[in-house]
Design a protein around this motif. Sequence first.
Motif, PDB file in Angstrom:
ATOM      1  N   ASP A   3       0.848  -1.267   0.138  1.00 21.14           N
ATOM      2  CA  ASP A   3       0.004  -0.005  -0.051  1.00 21.14           C
ATOM      3  C   ASP A   3       0.777   1.162  -0.025  1.00 21.14           C
ATOM      4  OD1 ASP A   3      -2.389  -1.422  -0.021  1.00 21.14           O
ATOM      5  OD2 ASP A   3      -2.758  -1.391   2.346  1.00 21.14           O
ATOM      6  N   PRO A   4       0.233   2.237  -0.641  1.00 23.68           N
ATOM      7  CA  PRO A   4       1.116   3.479  -0.623  1.00 23.68           C
ATOM      8  C   PRO A   4       1.267   4.203   0.932  1.00 23.68           C
ATOM      9  CG  PRO A   4      -0.878   3.744  -1.707  1.00 23.68           C
ATOM     10  CD  PRO A   4      -0.698   2.338  -1.435  1.00 23.68           C
ATOM     11  N   THR A   5       2.258   4.982   1.174  1.00 26.26           N
ATOM     12  CA  THR A   5       2.110   5.641   2.382  1.00 26.26           C
ATOM     13  C   THR A   5       1.770   7.112   1.984  1.00 26.26           C
ATOM     14  OG1 THR A   5       4.208   4.111   3.018  1.00 26.26           O
ATOM     15  CG2 THR A   5       3.771   6.304   4.334  1.00 26.26           C
ATOM     16  N   VAL A   6       0.738   7.418   3.055  1.00 28.01           N
ATOM     17  CA  VAL A   6       0.296   8.498   2.845  1.00 28.01           C
ATOM     18  C   VAL A   6       0.688   9.557   4.071  1.00 28.01           C
ATOM     19  CG1 VAL A   6      -1.752  10.092   2.655  1.00 28.01           C
ATOM     20  CG2 VAL A   6      -1.671   8.303   1.256  1.00 28.01           C
ATOM     21  N   THR A  27      -4.460   2.821   2.254  1.00 30.71           N
ATOM     22  CA  THR A  27      -2.971   3.134   2.222  1.00 30.71           C
ATOM     23  C   THR A  27      -2.322   3.009   3.751  1.00 30.71           C
ATOM     24  OG1 THR A  27      -3.582   5.240   3.273  1.00 30.71           O
ATOM     25  CG2 THR A  27      -3.663   5.126   0.762  1.00 30.71           C
ATOM     26  N   ILE A 110      -5.749  10.674  -4.175  1.00 32.34           N
ATOM     27  CA  ILE A 110      -4.496   9.827  -4.262  1.00 32.34           C
ATOM     28  C   ILE A 110      -4.378   9.068  -5.230  1.00 32.34           C
ATOM     29  CG2 ILE A 110      -3.728   7.738  -2.607  1.00 32.34           C
ATOM     30  CD1 ILE A 110      -4.810   9.302  -0.156  1.00 32.34           C
TER      31      ILE A 110
END
Length: 189
Positions: A3-6, A27, A110
């Motif tokens: 998962d992308p880091t936000v 995320t 996002i």
Amino acid sequence: MADPTVLIVEDEPDLANLYAAWLRDATDVETAYSGSEALDAISKTVDIVLLDRRMPGLSGDEVLSTIRDRDLDTRVAMVTAVEPDFDIVGMGFDDYLVKPVSKSDLLSTIDQLLLRSTYDTQIQQFFSLASKKAVLDSQKTEAELHASQEYARLQDRLNVMRAQLDETITELSDHDAYRRVCRDLSRTE
């Protein structure tokens, strides 16, 4: 794929926590409740920063400038109650959302920023300028737009970049990845 880091940078803890709850399923979320906390938390592992513009102490504008000075490959969306003005043209963000924002606004932003990050720098710059133009078009009157030298320069830069992109895409049209980029670009216009 992980998962992308936000990183959510918001000085109102309740709002930051709400955004985090909205994004947690899609995320990896980190939160910072001030500009200085944001600078401590930002690293090469952060894919996207959702950044409030007006915060006490270190402002979002200053945080953004520092992120860009550190040359981090992260996308930044300003999520703020500050109505955009022509000063945004020279700022290094990738998208600009005016509060209040919904869960779907954040998730959509996002998704778009992640998609843009797969494209090369030239296309990222084009999308950044196009986002600035779109937000100014939606917030300013025709008279204000026509009177602004910054806006005229923005339009000129977009036209030049569009021509450069067309040339690049033509040169690279034999590559599958660029065919996908062309399709994506034609869908956004």
